[in-house]
Design a protein around this motif. Structure first.
Motif, short mmCIF file in Angstrom:
data_model
loop_
_atom_site.label_atom_id
_atom_site.label_comp_id
_atom_site.label_asym_id
_atom_site.label_seq_id
_atom_site.Cartn_x
_atom_site.Cartn_y
_atom_site.Cartn_z
N ASP A 54 -0.42 106.39 -16.01
CA ASP A 54 -0.91 104.79 -15.91
C ASP A 54 0.25 103.93 -16.18
OD1 ASP A 54 -2.09 102.25 -17.13
OD2 ASP A 54 -3.82 103.36 -16.31
N THR A 104 -5.68 104.73 -8.89
CA THR A 104 -6.93 103.79 -9.42
C THR A 104 -8.20 104.16 -8.97
OG1 THR A 104 -5.44 102.16 -9.62
CG2 THR A 104 -7.74 101.27 -9.63
N LYS A 153 -9.75 104.02 -17.11
CA LYS A 153 -8.98 104.52 -18.04
C LYS A 153 -9.64 105.57 -18.94
CE LYS A 153 -5.74 100.60 -17.59
NZ LYS A 153 -4.90 101.12 -16.59
N GLN A 170 -9.39 97.12 -13.73
CA GLN A 170 -8.62 98.57 -13.97
C GLN A 170 -9.00 99.11 -15.34
OE1 GLN A 170 -7.42 96.17 -12.16
NE2 GLN A 170 -5.81 97.12 -10.75
N SER A 179 -3.51 114.33 -17.10
CA SER A 179 -3.87 113.39 -16.09
C SER A 179 -4.70 113.97 -14.76
CB SER A 179 -2.90 112.58 -15.36
OG SER A 179 -3.32 111.48 -14.49
N GLU A 223 -3.88 110.36 -19.84
CA GLU A 223 -3.68 109.50 -18.42
C GLU A 223 -2.32 108.88 -18.28
OE1 GLU A 223 -6.09 109.26 -16.79
OE2 GLU A 223 -7.94 109.43 -18.03
#
Length: 823
Positions: A409, A674, A641, A637, A442, A406
């Motif tokens: 982020d 997001t 993730k 949030q 990602s 990710e």
């Protein structure tokens, strides 16, 4: 510095050592003598005298001769070696690079990179000499000494060791300094410096079985102890042995006296406790995964790789199979994740594959756990370390691969305190120093990472590897955009649209689960009086207070999410005394309250910053949800993730608009990432998923890209706008933040620094501001910003010391290189 010999093996022949001393007022290198009894190497952490203090420092080299201004008589010796060999040459180079790139002094970087507790400052303490107090000492102090002297003696007498820190006495006794001066002259108290206390290794007692023929027959209880020991292969920790045998330590000590066992101390690493995990085997890969893995196995030396895989495409399995040959080659791998909440699930996957070769490193560990995990990394050749951004400084001696999962982020960027580093950029620099590959994974790559895959004049483009489909040919979940304006027109005043209500009602029928995403924690964004319009604001910040109400019967609180100020929810408006106070906006608490009111048969769990503060709560909540003890997981949030929950077939995005309307050049990118990530939590199991996205702006171009799961269309519209304005990834930004209690002084300082920067960078660098921050006052400190913008080829080099000299002592200066937020 020119005569320093860095990283010499063994003990240097020269008698001097240059030490980088940790003193906030004075940063720099100081020369010390090496006592004959101490063996000091470069990179050792030392305890050294500094003025009247005892400070921590780092041995950085060994000068062949003293500086001209020093004579041997003036050089003080090193007190002690606290920890040996903490810095390898590559690690030291990395810290220097971070200090230079992010405009921070080197000691600040070192303190940030080390586990806590290794470079603590000494503290002044006051000890009472009770045996020196004469008879009638109270009378002598009364009227002849300052009144605080009597209070100090009485206070010290109550202490267990008749000893308190000077800071504590100052807090408890008014004008303590005057009383202490009198007591010191009389010799009734002693002032001394307590040296820094390094975290010590944990060395509990271990019991070892020696012989079945001791002196005297063992009692029945002692025979039970011996039976437990035999079952444990003849050795066990004393505390654990007593627990299993249900006896006290005295029973074991008597066995030792009879010669049946021995009791000794042995170091035991304080590592994060992990549940037992069944081992698994490498999974069968899809054609796209096989092609990606083949490419990764061919990489040699430093290479940058963007692994662009849609949500659910099996990136983690690719990571696992890419790491396996690294471990076989006796090298280590570093895996970085954006949030602590991700580590339990990811750690379990890795431990199932690699067993005890996994270490976890992040800020939620205790100081002892971080210290011992750090030391374990230093001594083990082949290990996989999983951690958050601070783990990028993990001291792995033989690093063979770095992975950022990710990678887009924003949690990988440190905003405060200094240095404001980005783990992605530091990882790239470290991979280059260690000459190993860097994999950036990602489903929604950062625009900087995407642009990295294109050819540039300065660097070779990164390798681009794509996983365009989910594993097992699972479809991407359809995204339905619901116009909440129409819901209001048709009389629906619930925070849930009719489509979302219907989907929630059907959950239990199919024994399925849902995720509800809301960008804010708490109950309501702000509280306002319906009579006079007064908004209840934080008295210390220029923001409204958020309403928090955790459960039935709990205190109703108003809390500031900037300075953590809290107060009870008033019954009447403080301005007009009206009882009509209304809550506006939605947070996770309000969503769960609405679920209870409208769907009492559905069970929910809340997963946000308020519910995961305690250690282990991330794992506990996710395990409870995975076991089916709740139907709905409501969160912020954290839910976006990397969570992989197979029973989740529904994702509801309660209010997408809160992500779209920010005065920030990255707001569109952040919103797309997001929303795409949270939508990707649906349909990862055998049952298909669906996403219901509620908004008042259904035609927003970001939402159109999210609906189509189309990263390419998003960057096609976003990159040209960035390029036209010379913003990253096409430009370079430095944000200078100034803050202080005096509003006018902060503004004047910002103006002076702007003038200085204009003179220092006459061409090629745009100076935007100075201007007040979007929230001018936070925690009673006023904030001004100055933004420097330049082409990538013309990065402005700021002189930190020069800027500090222009700041009055009461004005704080912070430099944010490559800022993600301009607020």
């Amino acid at each position: 510095m020119s005569q320093l010999s860095f990283f010499d093996a063994g003990t240097p022949a020269v008698p001097w050592v240059s030490v980088l001393v940790d003193c906030p007022a004075v940063q720099g290198l100081f020369t010390y003598a090496m006592p004959p009894a101490l063996s000091i190497g470069a990179g050792d952490i030392l305890s050294v005298p500094f003025g009247s203090q005892c400070l921590g420092g780092i041995a950085v080299g060994f000068p062949a001769q003293l500086p001209p201004e020093l004579t041997p008589e003036k050089v003080r010796p090193v007190d002690d070696v606290v920890v040996k060999g903490f810095f390898t040459p590559h690690f030291w180079q990395l810290l220097h690079w971070v200090a230079d790139y992010y405009c921070t002094d080197l000691m600040t970087v070192i303190r940030m990179a080390l586990p806590p507790g290794l470079l603590e400052r000494s503290q002044r303490r006051i000890r009472l000499h009770g045996d020196r107090l004469p008879d009638g000492w109270e009378t002598q102090l009364t009227g002849l000494a300052h009144p605080s002297a009597l209070h100090i003696v009485q206070l010290l007498q109550t202490a267990k060791q008749q000893d308190y820190s000077y800071r504590y006495l100052q807090q408890q006794v008014k004008q303590a300094q005057r009383g202490l001066r009198d007591l010191l002259q009389r010799g009734w108290v002693e002032s001394y410096l307590e040296p820094p206390k390094a975290i010590q290794p944990k060395a509990p007692k271990v019991v070892t079985l020696m012989s079945d023929q001791g002196q005297g027959s063992p009692t029945a209880k002692q025979q039970e102890v011996l039976a437990v020991l035999r079952h444990q292969s003849g050795e066990q920790w004393l505390s654990e042995l007593c627990r299993q045998a249900r006896c006290s330590s005295s029973v074991v000590e008597l066995l030792a006296k009879k010669g049946y066992v021995t009791i000794s101390q042995r170091e035991k690493l304080r590592l994060l406790a992990q549940p037992q995990i069944n081992r698994d085997q490498p999974q069968v890969l899809t054609p796209a995964q096989r092609q990606t893995l083949t490419h990764l196995h061919r990489l040699r030396g430093f290479q940058r790789v963007l692994l662009h895989g849609v949500t659910g495409s099996g990136k983690t399995e690719v990571y696992l199979q890419a790491i396996a040959p690294v471990l076989q080659a006796k090298k280590s791998a570093l895996v970085l994740v954006p949030e602590i909440g991700l580590t339990p699930q990811l750690t379990d996957r890795f431990r199932a594959r690699f067993g005890n070769k996994i270490s976890v490193y992040h800020s939620a560990l205790s100081n002892g756990e971080r210290y011992d995990t750090w030391r374990q990394m230093l001594i083990d050749e082949a290990r996989v370390v999983i951690g958050t951004r601070s783990a990028v400084f993990a001291p792995l001696p033989n690093l063979g691969l770095i992975i950022l999962d990710e990678e887009h982020d924003s949690s990988f960027k440190q905003t405060q305190p200094a240095p404001t580093y980005h783990a992605r950029l530091v990882a790239q620099q470290r991979a280059q120093l260690e000459d190993c590959p860097l994999i950036l994974g990602s489903a929604t790559p950062a625009l900087e990472t995407w642009q990295m895959t294109q050819a540039s004049a300065n660097q070779q483009p990164a390798h681009y590897l794509h996983l365009p489909e989910r594993i097992y040919a699972r479809p991407m979940p359809p995204v339905k955009i619901v116009d909440m304006r129409r819901e209001l027109k048709t009389g629906n005043r619930s925070i849930f649209s009719r489509d979302l209500q219907s989907a929630l009602e059907n959950l239990q029928i199919g024994q399925q689960q849902a995720i509800l995403f809301i960008s804010r924690r708490g109950h309501s964004t702000f509280v306002s009086c319906r009579s006079c319009g007064e908004v209840l604001n934080c008295p210390h910040c220029d923001v409204s207070l958020s309403y928090h109400y955790t459960h039935e019967g709990a205190n109703q609180l108003l809390r500031c999410h900037y300075c953590n100020y809290a107060q009870a929810q008033p019954r009447f408006c403080p301005q007009c005394q009206s009882p009509y106070l209304k809550f506006f906006g939605s947070g996770t608490q309000k969503v769960t309250q609405a679920l209870t009111d409208e769907f009492p048969h559905l069970r929910w769990l809340r997963f946000d910053g308020d519910t995961t503060q305690r250690k282990g709560e991330h794992r506990r909540l996710l395990e409870e949800f995975r076991r089916g003890n709740a139907d709905i997981l409501v969160g912020t949030q954290m839910l976006t993730k990397g969570l992989d929950l197979e029973q989740v077939t529904l994702v509801g995005i309660v209010a997408a608009d809160s992500l779209l309307n920010f005065a920030d050049y990255r707001s569109s990118e952040r919103a797309f990432q997001t929303l795409t990530q949270v939508a990707g939590r649906a349909g990862r199991g055998n049952d298909p998923g669906q996403v219901i996205l509620q908004t008042y702006s259904p035609d927003h171009p970001v939402l159109e890209a999210v609906k189509a799961h189309d990263y390419q269309s998003f960057i096609a519209q976003e990159l040209p706008q960035r390029q036209a304005l010379n913003y990253p990834p096409y430009g370079y930004l430095v944000l200078i933040r100034l803050s202080g209690a005096n509003a006018q002084l902060v503004e004047d300082t910002a103006q002076a620094i702007a003038v200085d920067c204009a003179a220092q960078f006459p061409t090629g660098v745009d100076i935007l501001g100075p201007a007040p921050a979007s929230i001018l006052r936070v925690a009673d400190r006023f904030r001004w910003h100055l933004l420097l913008k330049s082409p990538l080829a013309q990065r402005p080099k700021l002189d930190l010391e020069h800027l500090r000299q222009q700041c009055p002592a009461s004005v704080s200066l912070a430099i944010d290189v490559d800022p993600l937020y301009i607020d």
